[in-house]
Design a protein around this motif. Structure first.
Motif, short mmCIF file in Angstrom:
data_model
loop_
_atom_site.label_atom_id
_atom_site.label_comp_id
_atom_site.label_asym_id
_atom_site.label_seq_id
_atom_site.Cartn_x
_atom_site.Cartn_y
_atom_site.Cartn_z
N ARG A 155 0.83 -1.22 0.00
CA ARG A 155 0.00 0.00 0.00
C ARG A 155 0.86 1.26 0.00
NH1 ARG A 155 -2.65 1.73 3.59
NH2 ARG A 155 -2.06 0.60 5.48
N MET A 156 1.92 1.25 0.77
CA MET A 156 2.78 2.43 0.82
C MET A 156 3.42 2.70 -0.55
SD MET A 156 2.59 3.95 3.73
CE MET A 156 0.84 3.52 3.60
N GLY A 157 3.73 1.64 -1.27
CA GLY A 157 4.24 1.82 -2.63
C GLY A 157 3.20 2.43 -3.55
N LEU A 158 1.96 1.95 -3.47
CA LEU A 158 0.87 2.52 -4.27
C LEU A 158 0.64 3.98 -3.90
CD1 LEU A 158 -1.83 -0.31 -4.29
CD2 LEU A 158 -0.37 0.41 -6.19
N LEU A 159 0.67 4.26 -2.62
CA LEU A 159 0.42 5.64 -2.18
C LEU A 159 1.53 6.58 -2.65
CD1 LEU A 159 -1.20 7.69 -0.67
CD2 LEU A 159 -0.23 6.86 1.48
N ALA A 160 2.76 6.14 -2.58
CA ALA A 160 3.87 6.98 -3.05
C ALA A 160 3.74 7.29 -4.53
CB ALA A 160 5.21 6.30 -2.76
N ARG A 161 3.43 6.26 -5.32
CA ARG A 161 3.26 6.49 -6.76
C ARG A 161 2.07 7.42 -7.03
NH1 ARG A 161 4.89 1.06 -6.82
NH2 ARG A 161 2.75 0.25 -7.03
N GLY A 162 1.01 7.26 -6.24
CA GLY A 162 -0.14 8.12 -6.41
C GLY A 162 0.17 9.58 -6.11
N VAL A 163 0.91 9.82 -5.03
CA VAL A 163 1.28 11.20 -4.68
C VAL A 163 2.16 11.80 -5.78
CG1 VAL A 163 2.60 12.61 -3.05
CG2 VAL A 163 1.01 10.87 -2.20
N ILE A 164 3.10 11.03 -6.30
CA ILE A 164 3.97 11.53 -7.38
C ILE A 164 3.12 11.90 -8.60
CG2 ILE A 164 5.77 10.87 -9.01
CD1 ILE A 164 6.99 9.21 -6.69
N PRO A 202 0.38 17.02 -5.54
CA PRO A 202 -0.19 18.10 -4.73
C PRO A 202 0.90 18.92 -4.06
CG PRO A 202 -0.25 16.05 -3.52
CD PRO A 202 0.28 15.71 -4.89
N ASP A 203 0.55 20.15 -3.68
CA ASP A 203 1.47 20.98 -2.90
C ASP A 203 1.56 20.49 -1.46
OD1 ASP A 203 2.13 23.02 -4.91
OD2 ASP A 203 0.00 23.54 -4.75
N VAL A 204 0.47 19.93 -0.95
CA VAL A 204 0.40 19.47 0.43
C VAL A 204 -0.31 18.12 0.46
CG1 VAL A 204 -0.69 19.86 2.68
CG2 VAL A 204 0.47 21.74 1.52
N VAL A 205 0.22 17.20 1.25
CA VAL A 205 -0.45 15.93 1.55
C VAL A 205 -0.75 15.92 3.04
CG1 VAL A 205 -0.31 13.42 1.51
CG2 VAL A 205 0.84 14.76 -0.27
N SER A 224 5.20 5.83 8.16
CA SER A 224 4.54 6.06 6.87
C SER A 224 4.90 7.42 6.27
CB SER A 224 3.02 5.97 7.05
OG SER A 224 2.62 4.67 7.41
N ALA A 225 4.85 8.47 7.07
CA ALA A 225 5.10 9.81 6.54
C ALA A 225 6.54 9.97 6.07
CB ALA A 225 4.75 10.87 7.58
N LYS A 226 7.50 9.49 6.87
CA LYS A 226 8.90 9.60 6.46
C LYS A 226 9.17 8.78 5.20
CE LYS A 226 11.14 10.71 10.85
NZ LYS A 226 12.12 10.27 11.87
N ARG A 227 8.52 7.63 5.09
CA ARG A 227 8.70 6.80 3.89
C ARG A 227 8.15 7.52 2.67
NH1 ARG A 227 7.25 0.40 3.26
NH2 ARG A 227 7.48 0.27 1.00
N LEU A 228 6.98 8.12 2.79
CA LEU A 228 6.40 8.85 1.66
C LEU A 228 7.22 10.09 1.33
CD1 LEU A 228 2.60 8.60 2.46
CD2 LEU A 228 3.82 7.47 0.60
N ALA A 229 7.72 10.75 2.35
CA ALA A 229 8.55 11.94 2.11
C ALA A 229 9.81 11.57 1.33
CB ALA A 229 8.91 12.60 3.44
N ALA A 230 10.44 10.46 1.71
CA ALA A 230 11.65 10.04 1.01
C ALA A 230 11.35 9.67 -0.44
CB ALA A 230 12.27 8.86 1.74
#
Length: 265
Positions: A23-32, A36-39, A54-60
């Protein structure tokens, strides 16, 4: 003051439940892809032993910076092992962050500790305040009363912070806007405005109940009394949808996300 565009994505990220790693992989690709300017994340999982964040992983993965409000400490099952953890709010952005205020909300023993995250940002020449909230999941009259007190407490704190060019309250409200806990806030004195209504967009479910019925529990709301700029909601969409799993049957979360784009003039 010159005009500026501002895009926000909000999502309840479902702690470490489900197929967490995938899920974290899907979410990261979705954010990219959504850029958005802000998540704004709710249920942002953090293991105390450092094994997951989760947040640090997505930030990276996305090149954004994360600020977190750690709350709701509890033992949770991470990939089959019990770990001490938090499930709070997190905000990811590349915009300048000028102030972060973590607001303790009314709670109950059944609810666990609730906290709202209030972040003041700079969008071009415009100050913008984003309040990231996850209201109580408790049902019945007690839950209605608790959600009402929680939102009232948050709005009173925002009033103390004062107006910005734009003030938004976003997140998982655990209720539709016409529910007893929330409906009074769309009238005086707060007059909260649904960004989807301002954009002329109908609402789609953001969550499914145990029977598979759709529920509209997540919102992005404009606080007009605390927004000094002329605000036009240019787009509002339900994204990262819970009803559209990938080929493996996995979705980024058990909630859909909301993405809203505003023009500040």
């Amino acid at each position: 003051m010159s005009s500026a565009s501002f895009s926000l994505l909000t999502l309840n990220s479902w702690k470490c439940d489900g197929h967490y790693t995938q899920r974290m992989g899907l979410l990261a690709r979705g954010v990219i892809d959504l850029a958005p300017d802000v998540v704004a994340l709710q249920e942002a999982f953090v293991a105390e032993n450092g094994s997951a964040d989760s947040a640090k992983r997505l930030a990276a993965a996305t090149g954004l910076r994360a600020v977190q409000a750690l709350s709701r400490p509890k033992l949770r099952s991470l990939l089959g092992r019990e770990v001490a953890s938090f499930s709070g709010q997190a905000l990811l952005t590349a915009l300048p962050v000028e102030r972060v205020d973590n607001v303790v909300l009314p709670s109950s023993e059944a609810d666990g500790g609730r906290m709202a995250q209030v972040v003041q940002l700079r969008v071009g020449e415009h100050p913008v305040t984003v309040a990231n909230v996850h209201l109580s999941h408790v049902r019945g009259d007690a839950g209605d009363a608790l959600r009402q007190r929680q939102l009232q407490a948050l709005l009173e704190r925002l009033n103390q912070v004062g107006p910005a060019s734009l003030t938004l309250v976003c997140g998982d409200f655990n209720d539709p806007l016409d529910a007893p806990a929330l409906r009074d806030f769309t009238g005086a004195p707060w007059h909260l405005q649904d960004s989807f209504e301002l954009a002329g967009q109908s609402r789609d479910p953001t969550s499914l109940d145990a029977s598979g019925n759709g529920q509209v529990l997540d919102h992005v709301l404009v606080v007009p009394s605390l927004s000094r700029a002329t605000v036009r909601v240019e787009a509002a969409a339900t994204v990262l949808r819970v009803d559209r799993p990938d080929a493996r049957g996995i979705t980024p979360s058990d909630h859909s996300g909301l993405q809203v784009t505003c023009r500040l003039g």
